[in-house]
Design a protein around this motif. Structure first.
Motif, PDB file in Angstrom:
ATOM      1  N   HIS A   1      11.890  40.729  12.649  1.00  0.00           N
ATOM      2  CA  HIS A   1      11.405  39.755  13.633  1.00  0.00           C
ATOM      3  C   HIS A   1      12.594  39.300  14.497  1.00  0.00           C
ATOM      4  CE1 HIS A   1       8.872  35.814  14.211  1.00  0.00           C
ATOM      5  NE2 HIS A   1       9.553  36.118  15.287  1.00  0.00           N
ATOM      6  N   PHE A   2      12.541  39.638  15.773  1.00  0.00           N
ATOM      7  CA  PHE A   2      13.597  39.243  16.709  1.00  0.00           C
ATOM      8  C   PHE A   2      13.091  38.148  17.634  1.00  0.00           C
ATOM      9  CE2 PHE A   2      14.581  43.697  15.747  1.00  0.00           C
ATOM     10  CZ  PHE A   2      15.938  43.632  15.450  1.00  0.00           C
ATOM     11  N   THR A   3      13.896  37.130  17.816  1.00  0.00           N
ATOM     12  CA  THR A   3      13.620  36.116  18.828  1.00  0.00           C
ATOM     13  C   THR A   3      14.686  36.284  19.904  1.00  0.00           C
ATOM     14  OG1 THR A   3      12.677  34.663  17.169  1.00  0.00           O
ATOM     15  CG2 THR A   3      13.341  33.638  19.243  1.00  0.00           C
ATOM     16  N   LEU A   4      14.234  36.399  21.151  1.00  0.00           N
ATOM     17  CA  LEU A   4      15.162  36.762  22.234  1.00  0.00           C
ATOM     18  C   LEU A   4      15.029  35.845  23.435  1.00  0.00           C
ATOM     19  CD1 LEU A   4      13.570  39.879  21.424  1.00  0.00           C
ATOM     20  CD2 LEU A   4      15.902  40.399  22.104  1.00  0.00           C
TER      21      LEU A   4
ATOM     22  N   SER B   1       4.833  36.607  20.858  1.00  0.00           N
ATOM     23  CA  SER B   1       4.802  35.154  21.014  1.00  0.00           C
ATOM     24  C   SER B   1       4.106  34.831  22.327  1.00  0.00           C
ATOM     25  CB  SER B   1       6.221  34.588  21.014  1.00  0.00           C
ATOM     26  OG  SER B   1       6.961  35.166  22.079  1.00  0.00           O
ATOM     27  N   SER B   2       3.740  33.574  22.475  1.00  0.00           N
ATOM     28  CA  SER B   2       2.983  33.188  23.664  1.00  0.00           C
ATOM     29  C   SER B   2       3.912  32.721  24.778  1.00  0.00           C
ATOM     30  CB  SER B   2       2.039  32.041  23.292  1.00  0.00           C
ATOM     31  OG  SER B   2       1.560  31.416  24.460  1.00  0.00           O
ATOM     32  N   PRO B   3       3.532  33.015  26.032  1.00  0.00           N
ATOM     33  CA  PRO B   3       4.344  32.530  27.155  1.00  0.00           C
ATOM     34  C   PRO B   3       4.337  31.013  27.282  1.00  0.00           C
ATOM     35  CG  PRO B   3       2.325  33.558  27.941  1.00  0.00           C
ATOM     36  CD  PRO B   3       2.400  33.826  26.476  1.00  0.00           C
ATOM     37  N   THR B   4       3.432  30.345  26.520  1.00  0.00           N
ATOM     38  CA  THR B   4       3.462  28.877  26.539  1.00  0.00           C
ATOM     39  C   THR B   4       4.732  28.368  25.862  1.00  0.00           C
ATOM     40  OG1 THR B   4       2.117  28.990  24.529  1.00  0.00           O
ATOM     41  CG2 THR B   4       0.961  28.480  26.581  1.00  0.00           C
ATOM     42  N   ARG B   5       5.342  29.229  25.049  1.00  0.00           N
ATOM     43  CA  ARG B   5       6.613  28.858  24.408  1.00  0.00           C
ATOM     44  C   ARG B   5       7.699  29.480  25.283  1.00  0.00           C
ATOM     45  NH1 ARG B   5       4.382  28.787  18.212  1.00  0.00           N
ATOM     46  NH2 ARG B   5       2.368  27.990  18.887  1.00  0.00           N
TER      47      ARG B   5
ATOM     48  N   ASP C   1       9.290  36.540  21.135  1.00  0.00           N
ATOM     49  CA  ASP C   1       9.447  37.275  19.877  1.00  0.00           C
ATOM     50  C   ASP C   1       9.005  38.726  20.013  1.00  0.00           C
ATOM     51  OD1 ASP C   1      10.124  34.844  18.835  1.00  0.00           O
ATOM     52  OD2 ASP C   1       8.297  34.572  17.634  1.00  0.00           O
ATOM     53  N   LEU C   2       9.714  39.602  19.338  1.00  0.00           N
ATOM     54  CA  LEU C   2       9.312  41.005  19.204  1.00  0.00           C
ATOM     55  C   LEU C   2       9.430  41.369  17.731  1.00  0.00           C
ATOM     56  CD1 LEU C   2      11.345  42.702  22.106  1.00  0.00           C
ATOM     57  CD2 LEU C   2       8.961  41.940  22.206  1.00  0.00           C
ATOM     58  N   ILE C   3       8.426  42.063  17.218  1.00  0.00           N
ATOM     59  CA  ILE C   3       8.496  42.529  15.828  1.00  0.00           C
ATOM     60  C   ILE C   3       8.656  44.036  15.873  1.00  0.00           C
ATOM     61  CG2 ILE C   3       7.344  42.583  13.571  1.00  0.00           C
ATOM     62  CD1 ILE C   3       7.793  39.729  14.741  1.00  0.00           C
ATOM     63  N   ILE C   4       9.667  44.538  15.233  1.00  0.00           N
ATOM     64  CA  ILE C   4       9.926  45.976  15.279  1.00  0.00           C
ATOM     65  C   ILE C   4       9.850  46.562  13.881  1.00  0.00           C
ATOM     66  CG2 ILE C   4      11.634  47.739  15.876  1.00  0.00           C
ATOM     67  CD1 ILE C   4      12.443  45.836  18.210  1.00  0.00           C
ATOM     68  N   ARG C   5       8.969  47.543  13.745  1.00  0.00           N
ATOM     69  CA  ARG C   5       8.814  48.224  12.463  1.00  0.00           C
ATOM     70  C   ARG C   5       9.710  49.459  12.477  1.00  0.00           C
ATOM     71  NH1 ARG C   5       2.879  49.978  10.371  1.00  0.00           N
ATOM     72  NH2 ARG C   5       2.835  47.863   9.552  1.00  0.00           N
ATOM     73  N   ALA C   6      10.497  49.619  11.449  1.00  0.00           N
ATOM     74  CA  ALA C   6      11.415  50.761  11.391  1.00  0.00           C
ATOM     75  C   ALA C   6      10.637  52.020  11.033  1.00  0.00           C
ATOM     76  CB  ALA C   6      12.507  50.504  10.364  1.00  0.00           C
ATOM     77  N   VAL C   7      10.416  52.877  12.018  1.00  0.00           N
ATOM     78  CA  VAL C   7       9.710  54.124  11.736  1.00  0.00           C
ATOM     79  C   VAL C   7      10.441  55.349  12.253  1.00  0.00           C
ATOM     80  CG1 VAL C   7       7.347  53.267  11.492  1.00  0.00           C
ATOM     81  CG2 VAL C   7       8.227  53.789  13.755  1.00  0.00           C
TER      82      VAL C   7
ATOM     83  N   VAL D   1      18.498  35.675  19.709  1.00  0.00           N
ATOM     84  CA  VAL D   1      18.873  34.340  19.229  1.00  0.00           C
ATOM     85  C   VAL D   1      18.540  34.164  17.739  1.00  0.00           C
ATOM     86  CG1 VAL D   1      18.764  33.244  21.488  1.00  0.00           C
ATOM     87  CG2 VAL D   1      16.740  33.263  20.055  1.00  0.00           C
ATOM     88  N   ARG D   2      17.706  35.045  17.216  1.00  0.00           N
ATOM     89  CA  ARG D   2      17.367  34.985  15.800  1.00  0.00           C
ATOM     90  C   ARG D   2      16.894  36.375  15.385  1.00  0.00           C
ATOM     91  NH1 ARG D   2      12.448  33.606  13.939  1.00  0.00           N
ATOM     92  NH2 ARG D   2      12.285  33.077  11.733  1.00  0.00           N
TER      93      ARG D   2
END
Lengths: 283, 341
Positions: free
Chosen positions: A36-39, A71-75, A80-86, A25-26
């Motif tokens: 930073h992915f929001t899913l 991100s927290s399950p309270t939200r 959110d997942l942050i992926i570092r390109a390696v 979604v973002r």
């Protein structure tokens, strides 16, 4: 599918390697190398996980990589997942944008023991990308702030440009109920904050010895932070470490993430320090 | 227990009927060694084998296995078990299969293994010839083989067939079996007991004692000493009946649209087994030295899994000892050495 030619008629539909679709979604670059992915789950299934758990993120044809919930399950609406390109997989995932589908398997592993943290003073020590999995707990604590006593948060990044979650950092700096302390290994012309390794933050604030501590960062960081913890005299059963290993299958089978007899992907990735401090391969 | 007898002369016909009706995998000669492979003619079955090059785990856990087939970004599960009779498995390999059964079942049931396991009729056979590096008589003595459906033992005039399950009983239909006599049952027991002290190699201590002492030797210089000649080839892992580590990789078909997510055997002796990619192309290898990888394998066999499995994760088949180019993999040598320190 069923067994093709024997008397049993058992059907085997369950496959622990089968991912589910999540819709992005973002999607935004957080730093030069982290996205930073929001899913949300494509089938709108509930967003249930524990802070500190992880998923295996993938695209068919490229492979899977373990990524902690950031991100927290309270939200509840998204995560959110942050992926570092390696490597190959993370670089392929970086090409995904809003509206695209990412394949995820999870939640996997054991997260932070919320029951043992509630009602206590908390210190989170996050180094570099270690802020991503701990953000699931940080947000949780902020969202349910009354369930916890004092909340100290230490964050160390290599440089100001490597800092993640700039909006969060800005709000934590201002927040009255978060004692946020940050440092960078190398400063820059515009940087007016602390410069030095993360352990220097222990000199800047008083941490009570009945604090519950959560540590997540690069492998080298643990030894030094744990020395500071010992100086304060915090018992090791009150310290939790979030460890990184090569978690390939995520379900306790493939063997890559073993630390002596433990599987990081199923026994962890969050461990009570007292339970693994004697493991020679842990730190 | 149900015990039956089949005459030597009738055994070939039994095998022929079974092969005609079912897919049968058993020990077969390949040049001067043996392998588990599909048996298409009764005379191909070599129950006089000493050990096979690869253990029978490959029937449930093949060297390369498709976990998911994909078309673009749509995937489908491809668990397709095939009814199979795995015939002629020595008791030590039955013990190993029982261990992998447990390990693929615990925590998260992995039907990519378990489905084929459930659709397989597992029949043991007695050790007629002992492999030159075997030490099964002195390892995990307290662990009985289990999980098999039947067991054949070559005795005077034919074979005793012990039936443990309904799947084992089903095979009676393929041959002329008669109820075994008390003498035949006793003879079979003696035949199976007699091989236990004939192994050419021997571990000198009890498994529990080994488990604790080897674990306490984590920082011993012995690991580096033995691993000094290690080529990090992983042969010891690949031929081991209780090794079950794997890698998962995606592979495209030539159309570049379809493909599969596959698992392939992996091994903790291989150099990059525990390494993680870091920023800038660098790597963190959590078991960097040959000694640390060598130690991990032995620890897995002697100590790490014993609580889970109720005994050592080594069955004494001797495959790793014979497959190791540098001849350093033999658990007997390193365990006896550590125990004497």
């Amino acid at each position: 599918m069923a067994c093709d030619n024997c008397s049993c008629s058992k059907v085997y539909n369950e496959n622990i390697f089968m991912p589910k679709e999540a819709v992005i979604v973002r999607a935004e670059m957080a730093t030069a190398s982290e996205k930073h992915f929001t899913l949300k789950w494509a089938d709108d299934s509930p967003n249930y996980f524990e802070p500190g758990q992880f998923v295996e993120a993938s695209l068919y044809g490229f492979g899977e990589i373990p990524i902690g919930y950031a991100s927290s399950p309270t939200r509840t609406k998204t995560f959110d997942l942050i992926i570092r390109a390696v490597g190959r997989v993370s670089n392929a995932l970086h090409k995904l944008e809003k509206g695209d589908t990412m394949l995820l398997r999870g939640p996997l592993g054991k997260g932070f023991p919320l029951d043992k943290l509630r009602g206590h003073n908390i210190l989170v020590v996050a180094g570099g990308i270690g802020l991503c999995p701990t953000r699931s707990l940080i947000q949780y604590i902020i969202d349910r702030r009354q369930e916890f006593k004092s909340f100290n948060l230490f964050y160390g990044a290599r440089s100001p440009d490597d800092q993640l979650f700039l909006d969060d950092l800005a709000s934590w700096r201002k927040a009255e109920d978060v004692n946020y302390h940050e440092t960078v290994d190398r400063g820059s012309d515009n940087w007016k904050g602390n410069v030095g390794v993360i352990t220097t933050l222990f000199q800047k604030t008083e941490i009570p010895n009945d604090t519950r501590v959560i540590i997540c960062g690069p492998p080298i960081m643990y030894k030094f932070v744990l020395m500071e913890i010992d100086k304060i005299g915090i018992p090791h059963e009150n310290v939790y470490v979030d460890l990184e290993r090569r978690m390939k299958c995520g379900v306790g089978k493939c063997g890559h993430c073993q630390i002596n007899d433990k599987y990081v992907c199923t026994d962890g990735p969050v461990f009570q320090y007292s339970q693994i401090e004697k493991l020679e391969e842990a730190f | 227990m149900n015990a039956f007898f089949i005459k030597e002369a009738d055994f070939t016909q039994f095998l022929g009927n079974m092969i005609g009706a079912r897919k049968v995998i058993g020990p077969k000669a390949r040049k001067n060694r043996f392998v588990f492979d599909q048996i298409r003619k009764p005379e191909d079955l070599r129950l006089d084998y000493d050990v096979t090059i690869l253990p029978p785990k490959k029937v449930f856990f093949p060297p390369r296995q498709e976990l998911i087939r994909f078309h673009g970004q749509k995937g489908s599960s491809c668990i397709q078990p095939e009814s199979t009779v795995l015939f002629g498995v020595h008791f030590y390999d039955i013990k190993a299969i029982d261990m992998t059964d447990h390990l693929f079942r615990e925590n998260n049931m992995d039907f990519n293994y378990l489905a084929q396991r459930e659709c397989t009729t597992l029949i043991g056979s007695n050790v007629q010839n002992i492999f030159k590096r075997a030490f099964f008589g002195s390892v995990g003595k307290g662990v009985a083989p289990k999980g098999h459906d039947g067991f054949t033992t070559k005795i005077s005039g034919g074979y005793l067939y012990e039936v443990y399950t309904a799947k084992g009983k089903d095979l009676l239909a393929y041959g002329t079996f008669i109820e075994a006599t008390e003498e035949q049952i006793n003879e079979a027991r003696e035949v199976n007991d007699s091989v236990m002290d004939k192994c050419p190699e021997k571990i000198n201590h009890d498994s529990l004692e080994i488990s604790e002492k080897v674990r306490s030797k984590f920082n011993s210089p012995v690991w580096e000493e033995f691993a000094h000649d290690c080529f990090s080839c992983g042969s010891c892992n690949l031929v081991c009946p209780t090794c079950y580590c794997f890698d998962v990789q995606d592979n495209w078909n030539v159309d570049q649209v379809t493909g599969s997510r596959d698992r392939t055997w992996d091994g903790c002796l291989l150099e990059d087994f525990s390494s993680c990619s870091l920023t800038g192309g660098s790597k963190e290898n959590f078991r960097e030295t040959r000694g640390s990888r060598y130690r991990h394998r032995i620890m897995r066999k002697t100590s790490y899994l014993t609580a889970k499995l109720g005994g050592p994760a080594c069955v004494g088949c001797g495959r790793c000892s014979s497959s190791c180019t540098a001849d350093i993999a033999d658990p007997v040598n390193v365990i006896n050495r550590l125990m004497e320190e």
